[in-house]
Design a protein around this motif. Sequence first.
Motif, PDB file in Angstrom:
ATOM      1  N   MET A 160       8.534  -4.836 -16.474  1.00 23.70           N
ATOM      2  CA  MET A 160       7.474  -5.497 -15.778  1.00 23.70           C
ATOM      3  C   MET A 160       6.649  -5.730 -16.425  1.00 23.70           C
ATOM      4  O   MET A 160       6.556  -4.671 -16.896  1.00 23.70           O
ATOM      5  N   SER A 161       5.263  -6.618 -15.708  1.00 23.78           N
ATOM      6  CA  SER A 161       3.943  -6.758 -16.948  1.00 23.78           C
ATOM      7  C   SER A 161       3.007  -6.443 -15.715  1.00 23.78           C
ATOM      8  O   SER A 161       2.130  -6.625 -15.363  1.00 23.78           O
ATOM      9  N   THR A 162       3.464  -5.793 -14.610  1.00 29.73           N
ATOM     10  CA  THR A 162       2.438  -5.570 -14.090  1.00 29.73           C
ATOM     11  C   THR A 162       0.567  -4.507 -14.947  1.00 29.73           C
ATOM     12  O   THR A 162       0.906  -4.133 -15.319  1.00 29.73           O
ATOM     13  N   VAL A 163      -0.747  -5.357 -14.490  1.00 27.13           N
ATOM     14  CA  VAL A 163      -1.396  -4.838 -14.292  1.00 27.13           C
ATOM     15  C   VAL A 163      -2.005  -4.513 -14.293  1.00 27.13           C
ATOM     16  O   VAL A 163      -2.340  -3.884 -12.153  1.00 27.13           O
ATOM     17  N   ILE A 164      -2.421  -2.545 -14.452  1.00 24.28           N
ATOM     18  CA  ILE A 164      -3.139  -1.255 -13.401  1.00 24.28           C
ATOM     19  C   ILE A 164      -4.347  -1.101 -14.088  1.00 24.28           C
ATOM     20  O   ILE A 164      -4.804  -1.391 -15.265  1.00 24.28           O
ATOM     21  N   VAL A 165      -5.277  -1.543 -12.971  1.00 22.18           N
ATOM     22  CA  VAL A 165      -6.460  -1.052 -12.795  1.00 22.18           C
ATOM     23  C   VAL A 165      -6.946  -0.023 -12.273  1.00 22.18           C
ATOM     24  O   VAL A 165      -6.359   0.551 -10.882  1.00 22.18           O
ATOM     25  N   GLY A 166      -8.309   0.543 -12.181  1.00 18.10           N
ATOM     26  CA  GLY A 166      -8.210   1.909 -11.361  1.00 18.10           C
ATOM     27  C   GLY A 166      -9.625   2.189 -11.793  1.00 18.10           C
ATOM     28  O   GLY A 166     -10.342   1.581 -12.385  1.00 18.10           O
ATOM     29  N   GLY A 167      -9.751   3.674 -11.007  1.00 11.54           N
ATOM     30  CA  GLY A 167     -11.226   4.260 -11.862  1.00 11.54           C
ATOM     31  C   GLY A 167     -11.379   5.035 -12.753  1.00 11.54           C
ATOM     32  O   GLY A 167     -10.884   5.016 -13.585  1.00 11.54           O
ATOM     33  N   ASP A 168     -12.816   6.008 -12.477  1.00 13.21           N
ATOM     34  CA  ASP A 168     -13.481   6.506 -13.163  1.00 13.21           C
ATOM     35  C   ASP A 168     -12.539   7.519 -14.594  1.00 13.21           C
ATOM     36  O   ASP A 168     -12.064   8.163 -15.278  1.00 13.21           O
ATOM     37  N   ALA A 169     -11.438   8.291 -13.472  1.00 15.49           N
ATOM     38  CA  ALA A 169     -10.552   8.882 -14.576  1.00 15.49           C
ATOM     39  C   ALA A 169      -9.827   8.682 -15.266  1.00 15.49           C
ATOM     40  O   ALA A 169      -8.600   9.280 -15.880  1.00 15.49           O
ATOM     41  N   LEU A 170      -9.269   7.075 -15.243  1.00 15.39           N
ATOM     42  CA  LEU A 170      -8.231   6.405 -16.476  1.00 15.39           C
ATOM     43  C   LEU A 170      -8.913   6.265 -17.085  1.00 15.39           C
ATOM     44  O   LEU A 170      -8.582   5.680 -18.374  1.00 15.39           O
ATOM     45  N   ALA A 171     -10.349   6.995 -17.147  1.00 12.50           N
ATOM     46  CA  ALA A 171     -11.025   6.201 -19.058  1.00 12.50           C
ATOM     47  C   ALA A 171     -10.936   8.138 -19.676  1.00 12.50           C
ATOM     48  O   ALA A 171     -12.107   8.877 -19.054  1.00 12.50           O
ATOM     49  N   VAL A 172     -10.072   7.532 -20.652  1.00 15.31           N
ATOM     50  CA  VAL A 172     -10.076   8.982 -21.364  1.00 15.31           C
ATOM     51  C   VAL A 172     -10.147   8.561 -23.298  1.00 15.31           C
ATOM     52  O   VAL A 172     -10.202   7.398 -23.176  1.00 15.31           O
TER      53      VAL A 172
ATOM     54  N   VAL B  26       0.822  -0.955   0.406  1.00 13.15           N
ATOM     55  CA  VAL B  26       0.094  -0.146   0.029  1.00 13.15           C
ATOM     56  C   VAL B  26       0.703   0.999   0.181  1.00 13.15           C
ATOM     57  O   VAL B  26       1.636   1.309   0.462  1.00 13.15           O
ATOM     58  N   ASP B  27       0.646   2.361  -0.681  1.00 11.80           N
ATOM     59  CA  ASP B  27       1.551   3.146  -1.347  1.00 11.80           C
ATOM     60  C   ASP B  27       0.849   4.090  -1.276  1.00 11.80           C
ATOM     61  O   ASP B  27       0.116   4.364  -2.032  1.00 11.80           O
ATOM     62  N   GLU B  28       1.402   5.359  -1.942  1.00 12.89           N
ATOM     63  CA  GLU B  28       1.384   6.970  -2.392  1.00 12.89           C
ATOM     64  C   GLU B  28       1.775   7.039  -2.829  1.00 12.89           C
ATOM     65  O   GLU B  28       2.805   7.043  -3.301  1.00 12.89           O
ATOM     66  N   TYR B  29       1.575   8.643  -4.109  1.00 18.28           N
ATOM     67  CA  TYR B  29       2.998   9.149  -4.729  1.00 18.28           C
ATOM     68  C   TYR B  29       1.780  10.257  -4.896  1.00 18.28           C
ATOM     69  O   TYR B  29       1.049  10.746  -4.479  1.00 18.28           O
ATOM     70  N   TYR B  30       3.164  11.436  -5.476  1.00 20.96           N
ATOM     71  CA  TYR B  30       2.089  11.961  -5.668  1.00 20.96           C
ATOM     72  C   TYR B  30       1.916  13.029  -7.100  1.00 20.96           C
ATOM     73  O   TYR B  30       3.197  12.270  -8.096  1.00 20.96           O
ATOM     74  N   SER B  31       0.803  13.075  -7.682  1.00 28.19           N
ATOM     75  CA  SER B  31       0.761  12.680  -8.777  1.00 28.19           C
ATOM     76  C   SER B  31       0.789  14.472  -9.494  1.00 28.19           C
ATOM     77  O   SER B  31       1.474  15.706  -8.892  1.00 28.19           O
ATOM     78  N   GLY B  32       1.124  14.025 -11.454  1.00 27.19           N
ATOM     79  CA  GLY B  32       1.625  14.626 -11.551  1.00 27.19           C
ATOM     80  C   GLY B  32       3.765  14.959 -11.911  1.00 27.19           C
ATOM     81  O   GLY B  32       3.919  16.126 -12.219  1.00 27.19           O
TER      82      GLY B  32
ATOM     83  N   GLY C 272      -4.901   4.831  -7.814  1.00 27.24           N
ATOM     84  CA  GLY C 272      -6.571   5.473  -6.991  1.00 27.24           C
ATOM     85  C   GLY C 272      -6.008   7.353  -7.448  1.00 27.24           C
ATOM     86  O   GLY C 272      -5.525   8.040  -6.849  1.00 27.24           O
ATOM     87  N   GLY C 273      -5.628   7.654  -8.684  1.00 30.98           N
ATOM     88  CA  GLY C 273      -4.988   8.261  -9.467  1.00 30.98           C
ATOM     89  C   GLY C 273      -5.943   8.735 -11.506  1.00 30.98           C
ATOM     90  O   GLY C 273      -6.977   7.698 -11.291  1.00 30.98           O
ATOM     91  N   GLY C 274      -5.178   9.469 -12.058  1.00 33.25           N
ATOM     92  CA  GLY C 274      -5.939   9.521 -13.840  1.00 33.25           C
ATOM     93  C   GLY C 274      -4.773   9.333 -14.092  1.00 33.25           C
ATOM     94  O   GLY C 274      -3.759   8.722 -13.647  1.00 33.25           O
ATOM     95  N   SER C 275      -5.065   9.958 -15.341  1.00 39.87           N
ATOM     96  CA  SER C 275      -5.337   8.868 -16.402  1.00 39.87           C
ATOM     97  C   SER C 275      -3.269   9.061 -16.793  1.00 39.87           C
ATOM     98  O   SER C 275      -2.571   8.019 -17.437  1.00 39.87           O
ATOM     99  N   THR C 276      -3.280  10.538 -16.598  1.00 41.69           N
ATOM    100  CA  THR C 276      -1.441  10.926 -16.730  1.00 41.69           C
ATOM    101  C   THR C 276      -0.744  10.065 -15.901  1.00 41.69           C
ATOM    102  O   THR C 276       0.276   9.627 -16.176  1.00 41.69           O
ATOM    103  N   ASP C 277      -0.991  10.196 -14.728  1.00 42.58           N
ATOM    104  CA  ASP C 277      -0.016   9.443 -13.879  1.00 42.58           C
ATOM    105  C   ASP C 277      -0.096   7.640 -14.066  1.00 42.58           C
ATOM    106  O   ASP C 277       1.020   7.209 -14.068  1.00 42.58           O
ATOM    107  N   ALA C 278      -1.322   6.718 -14.719  1.00 40.85           N
ATOM    108  CA  ALA C 278      -1.167   6.026 -15.092  1.00 40.85           C
ATOM    109  C   ALA C 278      -0.644   5.417 -16.313  1.00 40.85           C
ATOM    110  O   ALA C 278       0.302   4.707 -16.401  1.00 40.85           O
TER     111      ALA C 278
END
Length: 170
Positions: free
Chosen positions: A157-169, A111-117, A139-145
């Motif tokens: 790495m081949s890590t799968v990224i899953v997220g919320g509506d902010a990733l739908a662009v 479990v971690d946090e990061y700075y957006s942008g 838990g963040g936006g599409s640019t960060d993803a």
Amino acid sequence: GQLVSKTVALVVGHLCSSASIPASAAYADARIIQISPASSVPSYTDNRAGPGTFRLCGRADQQGQFAGAFLARAFGGKKVAFADDKSSYGKALAGAARTTFESGDRKATLVDEYYSGGRNYDSLVAELKAGGIEVLYLGGGSTDAALLAREMKDDGMSTVIVGGDALAVD
């Protein structure tokens, strides 16, 4: 302030909870109806500033619960990490997803946090790689993803990224 000083009856916006929540108090005081198409943080309507405060989108906690259940079904035996961008949206989303994911006998690997942008996400990518993370709930936006995905791919790495509506662009 400019909308409040004019004869405005309705504001459609803002797009993010961090703007909608503080603005809602000013709009409520001026008796302006506010309808946000994308503010998903629960407190926006749970702690409604006035009777004219509404949202058109799902709540972050509901999105997170749905995502946590999906992660448990689809990736329950994998090494799953949860990271948020420290925003109210990111924290609510990743927190609800993690709570639901961990409601059974599963435990998040990281479990971690990061700075957006940020310009790079080297430290987060290093932690994900060291932990052998197979799935990252973001838990963040599409640019960060996108930047994270590129750095992870560049690091093999081949890590799968899953997220919320902010990733739908578009």
